[in-house]
Design a protein around this motif. Sequence first.
Motif, short mmCIF file in Angstrom:
data_model
loop_
_atom_site.label_atom_id
_atom_site.label_comp_id
_atom_site.label_asym_id
_atom_site.label_seq_id
_atom_site.Cartn_x
_atom_site.Cartn_y
_atom_site.Cartn_z
N MET A 121 0.83 -1.20 0.00
CA MET A 121 0.00 0.00 0.00
C MET A 121 0.86 1.25 0.00
O MET A 121 0.51 2.26 -0.62
N ALA A 122 2.03 1.17 0.67
CA ALA A 122 2.95 2.31 0.65
C ALA A 122 3.47 2.55 -0.76
O ALA A 122 3.62 3.70 -1.21
N LEU A 123 3.75 1.45 -1.49
CA LEU A 123 4.21 1.58 -2.88
C LEU A 123 3.14 2.23 -3.74
O LEU A 123 3.45 3.13 -4.55
N PHE A 124 1.89 1.82 -3.58
CA PHE A 124 0.82 2.42 -4.36
C PHE A 124 0.66 3.91 -4.02
O PHE A 124 0.39 4.73 -4.89
N ALA A 125 0.82 4.25 -2.75
CA ALA A 125 0.74 5.65 -2.34
C ALA A 125 1.84 6.48 -3.00
O ALA A 125 1.61 7.62 -3.44
N LEU A 126 3.05 5.91 -3.06
CA LEU A 126 4.16 6.61 -3.73
C LEU A 126 3.88 6.80 -5.21
O LEU A 126 4.17 7.87 -5.78
N VAL A 127 3.34 5.77 -5.85
CA VAL A 127 3.03 5.87 -7.28
C VAL A 127 1.96 6.93 -7.53
O VAL A 127 2.07 7.73 -8.46
N ILE A 128 0.93 6.94 -6.70
CA ILE A 128 -0.12 7.96 -6.85
C ILE A 128 0.46 9.35 -6.65
O ILE A 128 0.17 10.28 -7.42
N GLY A 129 1.28 9.52 -5.63
CA GLY A 129 1.91 10.82 -5.39
C GLY A 129 2.80 11.24 -6.55
O GLY A 129 2.81 12.41 -6.95
N HIS A 130 3.54 10.28 -7.09
CA HIS A 130 4.41 10.57 -8.23
C HIS A 130 3.60 11.04 -9.43
O HIS A 130 4.00 11.98 -10.14
N VAL A 175 0.62 12.43 -9.37
CA VAL A 175 0.04 13.74 -9.08
C VAL A 175 1.06 14.86 -9.32
O VAL A 175 0.76 15.89 -9.93
N LEU A 176 2.29 14.63 -8.87
CA LEU A 176 3.34 15.64 -9.04
C LEU A 176 3.73 15.82 -10.51
O LEU A 176 4.17 16.91 -10.90
N ASN A 177 3.56 14.77 -11.30
CA ASN A 177 3.94 14.82 -12.72
C ASN A 177 2.73 14.78 -13.64
O ASN A 177 2.83 14.32 -14.78
N ARG A 178 1.60 15.31 -13.17
CA ARG A 178 0.37 15.23 -13.95
C ARG A 178 0.45 16.04 -15.24
O ARG A 178 -0.26 15.75 -16.22
N ARG A 179 1.32 17.06 -15.29
CA ARG A 179 1.44 17.85 -16.53
C ARG A 179 2.01 17.02 -17.67
O ARG A 179 1.79 17.34 -18.83
N TRP A 180 2.75 15.98 -17.33
CA TRP A 180 3.37 15.15 -18.37
C TRP A 180 2.31 14.52 -19.27
O TRP A 180 2.50 14.42 -20.48
N TYR A 181 1.18 14.12 -18.68
CA TYR A 181 0.14 13.47 -19.46
C TYR A 181 -0.48 14.43 -20.48
O TYR A 181 -0.88 14.01 -21.57
N GLY A 182 -0.53 15.72 -20.14
CA GLY A 182 -1.07 16.69 -21.08
C GLY A 182 -0.11 17.02 -22.20
O GLY A 182 -0.53 17.49 -23.27
N ASN A 183 1.19 16.78 -21.99
CA ASN A 183 2.19 17.11 -22.99
C ASN A 183 2.74 15.89 -23.72
O ASN A 183 3.68 16.02 -24.50
N VAL A 184 2.16 14.71 -23.46
CA VAL A 184 2.71 13.49 -24.03
C VAL A 184 2.61 13.48 -25.55
O VAL A 184 3.45 12.87 -26.24
N GLN A 185 1.59 14.15 -26.12
CA GLN A 185 1.42 14.18 -27.57
C GLN A 185 2.20 15.32 -28.21
O GLN A 185 2.24 15.41 -29.45
N LYS A 186 2.80 16.19 -27.40
CA LYS A 186 3.51 17.34 -27.93
C LYS A 186 5.00 17.05 -28.03
O LYS A 186 5.51 16.15 -27.38
N GLY A 187 5.68 17.85 -28.80
CA GLY A 187 7.13 17.72 -28.89
C GLY A 187 7.58 16.65 -29.86
O GLY A 187 6.78 15.91 -30.45
#
Length: 201
Positions: free
Chosen positions: A1-10, A12-24
């Motif tokens: 559960m700690a691992l899943f919490a870390l993944v979720i936090g990661h 959330v912190l990098n949520r902008r990446w999903y919006g830019n995945v089709q760019k560049g």
Amino acid sequence: MALFALVIGHNVLNRRWYGNVQKGRRDVVRTFNIFTIMCLAIAMLVMLATSLLISRDLFAFMALDGAFAVREIHMFAGYWTVLIIAIHLGTRWMVVMNTVRSTFGFSSPNAARTMALRAAAMAIAIWGVRSSLEMAFVSKLMLTYSLDMWDFNESMVGFFSNYASIVGLYAALVHYGVGLLGAVRAGRRQNRQRGTERYDR
């Protein structure tokens, strides 16, 4: 559960990446990183689903009796998750280092610090080779049955340190492999440019 919490936090912190995945520009390294993230998402979902079915503590009401096959799948996905995390870390190592530099205020390069970090990376990689052999890590990735399990008589810190060194080993291999690939591609590009200049002359 700690691992899943870390993944979720990661995420959330990098949520902008999903919006830019089709760019560049979609180069080989970027495409490989996207593929790695997709594989990591699949592995984590498999781990989550199987953990709910074998849990005896947090989700005991959902546990299946005698779910040996589910445990095997859970362990198989767990070992591959370790490897995929290492690969993802290796492809994004420069981002990690830039974040560390900005966090601790390392604005200017320092030769002594660089050598110390490389020596530490080498030591972790050597430890990772030893841990991989002792814990039969490659065999576990192939779903080969192994008698190597968690020895409850040994230190928990040592157990997780061994797997951390394995992550460090494969992250270093991927990082320097990507760097070597970039150097080869740059060399080929320069050779093509020189050939074009000679042709123009």
